[in-house]
Design a protein around this motif. Structure first.
Motif, short mmCIF file in Angstrom:
data_model
loop_
_atom_site.label_atom_id
_atom_site.label_comp_id
_atom_site.label_asym_id
_atom_site.label_seq_id
_atom_site.Cartn_x
_atom_site.Cartn_y
_atom_site.Cartn_z
N PHE A 126 -7.55 -37.51 -84.47
CA PHE A 126 -8.82 -37.91 -83.86
C PHE A 126 -9.92 -36.86 -84.04
O PHE A 126 -10.93 -36.88 -83.34
CB PHE A 126 -8.63 -38.21 -82.38
N ALA A 127 -9.79 -35.97 -85.01
CA ALA A 127 -10.79 -34.92 -85.23
C ALA A 127 -12.16 -35.47 -85.60
O ALA A 127 -13.18 -34.86 -85.29
CB ALA A 127 -10.31 -33.95 -86.31
N THR A 128 -12.20 -36.62 -86.24
CA THR A 128 -13.49 -37.20 -86.66
C THR A 128 -13.92 -38.38 -85.77
O THR A 128 -14.85 -39.11 -86.13
CB THR A 128 -13.41 -37.66 -88.13
N LEU A 129 -13.28 -38.55 -84.65
CA LEU A 129 -13.59 -39.66 -83.75
C LEU A 129 -15.07 -39.68 -83.36
O LEU A 129 -15.66 -40.75 -83.17
CB LEU A 129 -12.72 -39.57 -82.50
N ASN A 130 -15.69 -38.52 -83.28
CA ASN A 130 -17.11 -38.44 -82.91
C ASN A 130 -18.03 -39.09 -83.95
O ASN A 130 -19.19 -39.38 -83.66
CB ASN A 130 -17.52 -36.98 -82.69
N ASP A 131 -17.53 -39.34 -85.16
CA ASP A 131 -18.34 -39.98 -86.20
C ASP A 131 -18.51 -41.47 -85.96
O ASP A 131 -19.30 -42.12 -86.65
CB ASP A 131 -17.71 -39.76 -87.58
N LEU A 132 -17.77 -42.03 -84.99
CA LEU A 132 -17.94 -43.45 -84.66
C LEU A 132 -19.24 -43.65 -83.89
O LEU A 132 -19.63 -42.81 -83.07
CB LEU A 132 -16.77 -43.96 -83.83
N ASN A 133 -19.89 -44.78 -84.16
CA ASN A 133 -21.13 -45.14 -83.48
C ASN A 133 -21.02 -46.57 -82.98
O ASN A 133 -20.11 -47.31 -83.37
CB ASN A 133 -22.32 -45.02 -84.45
N ASN A 134 -21.96 -46.97 -82.14
CA ASN A 134 -21.98 -48.34 -81.63
C ASN A 134 -21.90 -49.33 -82.79
O ASN A 134 -22.51 -49.12 -83.84
CB ASN A 134 -23.22 -48.60 -80.79
N ASP A 135 -21.13 -50.38 -82.57
CA ASP A 135 -20.89 -51.47 -83.52
C ASP A 135 -19.92 -51.14 -84.64
O ASP A 135 -19.60 -52.00 -85.44
CB ASP A 135 -22.19 -52.04 -84.09
N ASP A 136 -19.42 -49.90 -84.73
CA ASP A 136 -18.36 -49.61 -85.69
C ASP A 136 -17.10 -50.34 -85.24
O ASP A 136 -16.87 -50.55 -84.05
CB ASP A 136 -18.09 -48.11 -85.78
N GLU A 137 -16.29 -50.73 -86.22
CA GLU A 137 -15.12 -51.54 -85.92
C GLU A 137 -13.83 -50.72 -85.89
O GLU A 137 -13.64 -49.81 -86.69
CB GLU A 137 -14.99 -52.64 -86.97
#
Length: 186
Positions: free
Chosen positions: A117-128
């Protein structure tokens, strides 16, 4: 049931704060456990080929492990080497409830999932986000991203509709806070 979930969650947070990212349930010590990853996976309630997390944007695929006794620190830490974990007592996809999954953003113990989960912060609203569960695919869209303190148990609350929550330590390499991604079923 809610009391048990809150106790487990607080244990998770205390274990992270006291023992670092690699020690989830430090205060639930059980030094007699010598389970291997294979034994932990064999003891889970769901075959790992049947319960998988996919996040295409992050090129992330991980088995979702269930049925790990939170009072057994060794088994819990071993299980995290094999994927991400479903919080005991939480819903499964298709049940209409709250699905709560957590994993490492960094770890002292090297494995294929030590930084899942190191890159979990790269998720934004509406990402699937997708979950494959017992032959069915379930899709969720990110609705919220937030940072919380380790003792904030509000993220365990029941939800009115099927909701997926992903959680990890934040910032990467620390256990100071938690990054929480909340996604709604689509």
């Amino acid at each position: 049931m809610r009391k048990l979930l809150v106790t487990i969650f607080i244990g998770l947070m205390i274990g992270l704060a006291v023992g670092g990212a690699g020690s989830y349930f430090l205060f639930w010590k059980n030094s007699n456990s010598e389970a291997s990853i294979a034994e932990v996976v064999a003891d889970t309630k769901v075959d790992q080929d049947e319960f998988i997390l996919f996040i295409d944007k992050l090129n992330l695929t991980a088995p979702i492990i269930t049925g790990v006794d939170p009072s057994d620190e060794k088994r819990y830490n071993d299980a995290l080497k094999g994927g991400v974990l479903l919080m005991p007592g939480m819903a499964h996809p298709g049940e209409g409830g709250h699905i709560f999954i957590y994993g490492h953003s960094s770890s002292d113990v090297q494995s294929d999932y030590d930084k899942i989960f190191a890159t979990l912060n790269d998720l934004n609203n509406d990402d699937e986000i997708k979950i494959y569960y017992h032959g069915e695919e379930y899709a969720y869209k990110v609705a919220e991203k937030k940072i919380i303190v380790p003792t904030d148990t509000s993220v365990l609350a029941k939800t009115a509709s099927e909701t997926l929550t992903l959680m990890t330590c934040w910032p990467v390499g620390t256990d100071d806070q938690r990054l929480v991604i909340i996604a709604k079923k689509i």
